[in-house]
Scaffold this active site. Structure first.
Site, PDB file in Angstrom:
ATOM      1  N   ASN A 136       0.866  -1.163   0.000  1.00  0.00           N
ATOM      2  CA  ASN A 136       0.000   0.000   0.000  1.00  0.00           C
ATOM      3  C   ASN A 136       0.907   1.219   0.000  1.00  0.00           C
ATOM      4  O   ASN A 136       1.520   1.554   1.009  1.00  0.00           O
ATOM      5  CB  ASN A 136      -0.887  -0.003   1.245  1.00  0.00           C
ATOM      6  CG  ASN A 136      -1.830   1.184   1.243  1.00  0.00           C
ATOM      7  OD1 ASN A 136      -1.668   2.127   0.475  1.00  0.00           O
ATOM      8  ND2 ASN A 136      -2.821   1.139   2.111  1.00  0.00           N
ATOM      9  N   ASP A 159      -6.531   5.650  -9.313  1.00  0.00           N
ATOM     10  CA  ASP A 159      -7.973   5.528  -9.061  1.00  0.00           C
ATOM     11  C   ASP A 159      -8.540   6.918  -8.743  1.00  0.00           C
ATOM     12  O   ASP A 159      -8.006   7.613  -7.885  1.00  0.00           O
ATOM     13  CB  ASP A 159      -8.214   4.570  -7.885  1.00  0.00           C
ATOM     14  CG  ASP A 159      -7.828   3.132  -8.240  1.00  0.00           C
ATOM     15  OD1 ASP A 159      -7.930   2.777  -9.434  1.00  0.00           O
ATOM     16  OD2 ASP A 159      -7.411   2.386  -7.337  1.00  0.00           O
TER      17      ASP A 159
END
Ligand code: SAM
Length: 261
Positions: A136, A159
């Site tokens: 992450n 995103d």
């Protein structure tokens, strides 16, 4: 979710030999400890390009032969996508080692075309300089990279997180920019591109507001060999192309100045 992710306690803890075996001796093997001066030169090698949210890795595959001496790493949060990229790199390494050794592997592209000729030639670097890690990227980036280690960091078609209450999930924010500035060296470049105008404006707004970043002018970007790949090499970039969508590019240079992780 994140509890299955593992982070090194510090960059020094990171075992890069798994990722770049040609460049790093395996840890804990005595034969490598005194392998001579060339070996210590290899050990000092560091990852310099990071592709954040690399997806299927199209950018990395395009850049690896262009910068055969530069170590580059994709960071991707999805397990299956990370595995896909890792498998692809492994296959390319084998194929290019065979080509370099004069063993011609089966070539799966039609004879005579450009892709055929390219596949018949071992790429410079043989993809030994590229790897991927499941992480992450919004967490613990300074655990992977030292201060000033990176010369390029990529955010390609991230995103969009359209809804206002989801904006905190965006990969560019004031807090995260401080981390990106920390791991980037002065003169290093942040590349951003998206087909979502609202996200583009958001990224520009945050980068403009951050004192350690300066926008790079279009004339200068036109001379940067990396930019055309930023536009076209990734799967998402190709998808936008097929749909005839707009691509918004914004690149920033990391200025000289202090920062903390
Ligand atoms: N850059 C690629 C491209 O241009 O094709 C992929 C774009 S895709 C829209 C965004 C990618 O970012 C997805 O693969 C997603 O799994 C990954 N991602 C999202 N959040 C992330 C995070 N916090 N850390 C690492 N990867 C992340």
């Amino acid at each position: 979710s994140d509890h299955t992710l593992h982070y090194p306690a510090s960059p020094a803890e990171m075992d890069w030999s798994i990722h770049y075996p040609k460049y790093f001796p395996l840890r804990g093997t005595s034969e490598n400890l005194d392998a001579g001066p060339s070996n210590s030169a290899l050990i000092s090698k560091k990852v310099e390009f990071a592709d954040v949210g690399c997806g299927f890795g199209g950018l990395l595959m395009a850049l690896a032969p262009l910068f055969p001496e530069t170590l580059m790493l994709g960071l991707e949060i999805r397990v299956s996508v990370t595995q896909f990229v890792a498998d692809k790199i492994a296959a390319l390494r084998v194929q290019h080692q065979q080509l370099a050794d004069g063993i011609i592997p089966e070539i799966s592209v039609p004879e005579g075309g450009e892709a055929y000729l390219a596949a018949k030639e071992a790429a410079p670097g043989g993809y030994q300089n590229v790897s991927v890690i499941r992480a992450n990227a919004m967490k613990f980036l300074p655990n992977f990279f030292e201060k000033g280690q990176l010369s390029k960091i990529f955010f390609l078609f991230p995103d969009p997180h359209f809804k206002a209450r989801k904006h905190k999930a965006r990969i560019i924010s004031q807090t995260l920019l401080a981390e990106y500035a920390y791991v980037l060296r002065p003169g290093g470049i942040v590349y951003t591109i998206t087909d979502v105008e609202d996200l583009h404006l958001w990224m520009v707004q945050h980068l403009e507001a951050f004192p350690l970043f300066e926008r790079i002018a279009d004339e200068e970007l036109a001379k940067d060999v990396v930019v055309e790949h930023v536009r076209t090499a990734t799967e998402e970039g190709k998808k936008v192309e097929r749909k005839g969508g707009e691509k918004y590019l914004a690149c920033y240079r990391r200025l000289d100045g202090p920062t903390r992780p």
